[in-house]
Scaffold this motif. Structure first.
Motif, PDB file in Angstrom:
ATOM      1  N   THR A  55       0.720  -1.138  -0.106  1.00 29.31           N
ATOM      2  CA  THR A  55      -0.084   0.220  -0.238  1.00 29.31           C
ATOM      3  C   THR A  55       0.911   1.384   0.092  1.00 29.31           C
ATOM      4  O   THR A  55       0.741   1.944  -0.612  1.00 29.31           O
ATOM      5  N   ASP A  56       2.082   0.991   0.176  1.00 35.52           N
ATOM      6  CA  ASP A  56       2.904   2.484   0.575  1.00 35.52           C
ATOM      7  C   ASP A  56       3.832   2.142  -0.906  1.00 35.52           C
ATOM      8  O   ASP A  56       4.905   2.860  -1.191  1.00 35.52           O
ATOM      9  N   SER A  57       4.166   1.713  -1.547  1.00 35.31           N
ATOM     10  CA  SER A  57       4.270   0.694  -2.856  1.00 35.31           C
ATOM     11  C   SER A  57       4.120   1.906  -3.955  1.00 35.31           C
ATOM     12  O   SER A  57       3.296   1.730  -4.396  1.00 35.31           O
ATOM     13  N   THR A  58       4.290   3.308  -4.442  1.00 33.95           N
ATOM     14  CA  THR A  58       3.586   3.778  -5.871  1.00 33.95           C
ATOM     15  C   THR A  58       4.287   3.537  -6.723  1.00 33.95           C
ATOM     16  O   THR A  58       3.879   3.868  -7.999  1.00 33.95           O
ATOM     17  N   SER A  59       5.966   3.410  -6.797  1.00 33.19           N
ATOM     18  CA  SER A  59       6.660   3.306  -7.782  1.00 33.19           C
ATOM     19  C   SER A  59       7.531   2.620  -7.887  1.00 33.19           C
ATOM     20  O   SER A  59       8.047   2.815  -6.341  1.00 33.19           O
ATOM     21  N   TYR A  60       8.346   1.732  -8.803  1.00 30.72           N
ATOM     22  CA  TYR A  60       9.548   0.757  -8.259  1.00 30.72           C
ATOM     23  C   TYR A  60      10.456   0.705  -9.806  1.00 30.72           C
ATOM     24  O   TYR A  60       9.083   0.684 -10.717  1.00 30.72           O
ATOM     25  N   SER A  61      10.927   0.287  -9.977  1.00 32.39           N
ATOM     26  CA  SER A  61      11.754   0.272 -11.491  1.00 32.39           C
ATOM     27  C   SER A  61      13.295  -0.042 -11.606  1.00 32.39           C
ATOM     28  O   SER A  61      14.125   0.281 -10.420  1.00 32.39           O
ATOM     29  N   LEU A  62      13.057  -1.251 -12.414  1.00 34.02           N
ATOM     30  CA  LEU A  62      13.977  -2.384 -11.966  1.00 34.02           C
ATOM     31  C   LEU A  62      15.460  -1.971 -13.639  1.00 34.02           C
ATOM     32  O   LEU A  62      16.363  -2.805 -13.971  1.00 34.02           O
ATOM     33  N   LEU A  63      15.606  -1.000 -14.511  1.00 36.60           N
ATOM     34  CA  LEU A  63      16.030  -0.354 -16.078  1.00 36.60           C
ATOM     35  C   LEU A  63      17.166   0.120 -15.447  1.00 36.60           C
ATOM     36  O   LEU A  63      18.713  -0.690 -15.928  1.00 36.60           O
ATOM     37  N   ASP A  64      17.308  -0.129 -13.845  1.00 40.34           N
ATOM     38  CA  ASP A  64      18.926   0.667 -13.177  1.00 40.34           C
ATOM     39  C   ASP A  64      19.598  -0.912 -13.300  1.00 40.34           C
ATOM     40  O   ASP A  64      21.309  -0.765 -13.580  1.00 40.34           O
ATOM     41  N   TYR A  65      18.877  -1.522 -13.493  1.00 39.21           N
ATOM     42  CA  TYR A  65      19.955  -3.126 -13.235  1.00 39.21           C
ATOM     43  C   TYR A  65      19.891  -3.568 -14.460  1.00 39.21           C
ATOM     44  O   TYR A  65      20.332  -5.232 -14.977  1.00 39.21           O
ATOM     45  N   LEU A  66      19.704  -3.135 -15.957  1.00 40.76           N
ATOM     46  CA  LEU A  66      19.420  -3.245 -17.037  1.00 40.76           C
ATOM     47  C   LEU A  66      20.825  -2.673 -18.171  1.00 40.76           C
ATOM     48  O   LEU A  66      20.771  -1.309 -17.822  1.00 40.76           O
ATOM     49  N   THR A  67      22.603  -2.793 -18.524  1.00 32.32           N
ATOM     50  CA  THR A  67      21.922  -2.131 -19.320  1.00 32.32           C
ATOM     51  C   THR A  67      21.604  -1.932 -20.323  1.00 32.32           C
ATOM     52  O   THR A  67      22.193  -3.879 -21.070  1.00 32.32           O
ATOM     53  N   TYR A  68      21.537  -1.469 -21.436  1.00 33.34           N
ATOM     54  CA  TYR A  68      21.002  -2.256 -22.280  1.00 33.34           C
ATOM     55  C   TYR A  68      20.772  -0.338 -23.617  1.00 33.34           C
ATOM     56  O   TYR A  68      21.088   1.028 -23.007  1.00 33.34           O
ATOM     57  N   ASN A  69      21.184  -0.344 -24.906  1.00 31.96           N
ATOM     58  CA  ASN A  69      21.412   0.697 -25.802  1.00 31.96           C
ATOM     59  C   ASN A  69      20.260   0.635 -26.377  1.00 31.96           C
ATOM     60  O   ASN A  69      19.721  -0.413 -27.384  1.00 31.96           O
ATOM     61  N   ALA A  70      19.600   1.510 -26.094  1.00 29.46           N
ATOM     62  CA  ALA A  70      17.816   0.756 -26.667  1.00 29.46           C
ATOM     63  C   ALA A  70      17.752   1.040 -28.406  1.00 29.46           C
ATOM     64  O   ALA A  70      16.765   0.482 -28.898  1.00 29.46           O
ATOM     65  N   THR A  71      18.588   1.443 -29.003  1.00 28.89           N
ATOM     66  CA  THR A  71      18.568   1.439 -30.288  1.00 28.89           C
ATOM     67  C   THR A  71      19.193   0.294 -30.049  1.00 28.89           C
ATOM     68  O   THR A  71      18.250  -0.269 -31.884  1.00 28.89           O
ATOM     69  N   ASP A  72      19.918  -0.118 -30.317  1.00 28.16           N
ATOM     70  CA  ASP A  72      20.461  -1.203 -30.692  1.00 28.16           C
ATOM     71  C   ASP A  72      19.671  -2.623 -30.184  1.00 28.16           C
ATOM     72  O   ASP A  72      19.589  -3.733 -30.379  1.00 28.16           O
TER      73      ASP A  72
END
Length: 508
Positions: A55-72
């Motif tokens: 109920t206290d969790s409003t946002s979260y992201s795991l993107l920081d754990y991914l090394t990626y090039n969006a274009t590639d």
């Protein structure tokens, strides 16, 4: 945080809408994929107390754990979104478990899966023709020439970067598997697929179950169907012209429609969420590069959707969405599965074992799957035993985990492969007792989640979590008096003590 529902303009057809590489599974494939999904075990969160925190969790992201090039990160014409999503899950697990942020190879699976669509398989078997999370896991667990051998390799290895962008339906992979450089590589200890409990679940429960996975560090693999070309055009318009952080799409817009021959599926990786309790969105990492308005290659979908939405598919229900996660454990003690001759790349050592586990005395059959027609073999079974036969049997008499190596030779060249803890000889079954609760009564009977005959699931809820070493600590004297020593002697000291607490904590 509020986002706007994207709605295509009435004149959307008057401007160019680049098409996405959508998979078009046959009726038989859709039935099989749906069966695999509904038949998968239900995913369980690591922390049983997480429900109280949601109920206290409003946002979260795991993107920081991914090394990626969006274009590639672009499958282009290849319908292998399922490979990009599954590999992303492996990358997040590698980062969270080992602090390793290496970008992992997509091409490794594309080249080896059903031999990349080459003989003895057909081009229609190529990974670019679509697949599922079950197919992904099955490949990596398969040992031998056409399997992943429980191994992942970095994108930066020779020939390991993605090179199948122009491989559309009916074509084989551009890269033969023999060209792939397997050094360095990383060994998987275990890999399994689980179904996130969303289908026919109340909306709030479905949302909480997906959040549980994300909050525990596991991205969620989302496969979704759209029923016809009109629906896909609307989604493609959203992808190409919707603002990345300000718009969202409703995947259940077309529920109840009839699924047609122009319908299709796509798979993405859910990496996070924004949710204020009344409006919420899942953050999805795509694998079709970028667009003018999506520099990071992500999009958002409505979290407050109908998770039981379905299409009519030739008299059957076809779920609009399928939510899965991978249970990944890396073997951190061994990075390279094989060291094969660079002078003779066709001499590649490989083997499989059967059975992989059982009670002592355990007789195991070793099958040589090496490439290059070796003419000599040397096996080391990890317990002091050796053999020079090509396909030997070996009997293990003591419980434990055993690593096995195989050295092959031909014409002066040598190939070597090593599989860490590939054989598990279990401790004999002995009845164990439930641990008492401080408020009275007992926990459930402890279980053996790893399958080695020792009962690390102290509270008996079926999986390892932070509560297990806590329960053992509070009941250490009880365990010393009432539990069989071998089943709880995790550090091999010969008695139940504080060293076992440390080992259970490391296992969680």
């Amino acid at each position: 945080m509020p986002k706007t529902l994207f709605e295509a303009q009435n004149d959307a057809g008057s401007f160019s809408v680049p098409q996405m590489p959508v998979a078009h599974p046959s009726k038989e494939q859709r039935r099989q994929w749906n069966s695999d999904y509904l038949g998968a075990p239900v995913a369980k969160p690591k922390n049983s107390d997480l429900q109280d925190d949601l109920t206290d969790s409003t946002s979260y992201s795991l993107l920081d754990y991914l090394t990626y090039n969006a274009t590639d990160r672009n499958q282009q014409d290849c319908g292998n979104g399922w490979v990009w999503a599954g590999t992303g899950a492996l990358e997040v697990a590698h980062a969270t478990q080992n602090g390793n942020y290496d970008r992992l190879s997509i091409q490794y699976l594309n080249s080896k899966y059903d031999n990349g669509g080459r003989s003895p398989y057909a081009a229609s078997d190529c990974a670019c023709n679509g697949g599922t999370s079950s197919d992904f896991v099955g490949f990596y667990k398969l040992m031998g020439k056409y399997g992943g051998n429980k191994t992942v390799i970095p994108w930066s290895n020779d020939y390991a970067s993605f090179q199948d962008g122009n491989v559309s339906s009916g074509k084989h992979s551009n890269v033969e598997s023999s060209l792939l450089n397997l050094t360095p590589s990383y060994k998987l200890e275990s890999l399994a697929v689980s179904r996130v409990d969303t289908w026919q679940a109340p909306q709030n429960i479905a949302i909480d179950n997906i959040k549980r996975m994300l909050d525990s560090g596991k991205p969620v693999i989302l496969s979704y169907y759209l029923p016809d070309q009109n629906a896909w055009t609307q989604f493609e318009t959203f992808w190409n012209y919707g603002l990345e952080d300000e718009s969202y799409f409703d995947l259940d817009t077309f529920k109840g429609s009839t699924y047609t021959s122009s319908g299709g599926s796509h798979t993405v990786l859910v990496t996070g969420y924004n949710d204020n309790g009344t409006a919420g969105y899942w953050q999805c990492l795509n694998s079709v590069g970028t667009s003018a308005f999506r520099p990071n290659g992500i999009f958002y979908i409505n979290a407050y959707m109908d998770y039981s939405a379905a299409y009519s598919d030739a008299g059957e229900n076809l779920p609009v969405t399928q939510w899965e996660t991978l249970d990944v454990i890396y073997n951190t003690t061994s990075t390279n599965i094989s060291t094969n001759s660079t002078e003779n790349p066709n001499l590649n050592a490989s083997f499989e074992v059967s059975p992989e586990s059982g009670y002592a005395p355990l007789t195991v059959h070793f099958s040589d799957l090496s490439e290059g027609s070796p003419d000599s073999w040397k096996w080391n079974f990890g317990d002091g035993g050796e053999s020079i036969l090509s396909n030997p049997n070996h009997t293990y008499v003591k419980p434990g985990h055993y690593s096995v190596s195989l050295e092959i030779k031909k014409s002066g060249y040598t190939g070597v492969t090593h599989q860490k803890d590939v054989v598990t000889v279990k401790y004999p079954y002995v009845k164990v007792n439930p641990f008492p609760k401080p408020e009275g009564g007992n926990y459930s009977v402890p279980t053996d989640p790893i399958g080695d005959g020792r009962y690390a699931d102290i509270n008996g809820n079926g999986w390892l979590e932070n509560d297990d070493p806590v329960v053992l600590l509070k009941n250490l004297q009880y365990a010393q008096k009432n539990e069989p020593v071998v089943q709880f002697d995790f550090d091999g000291s010969g008695f139940i003590g504080y060293g076992d607490l440390v080992m259970v904590k490391k296992m969680v």
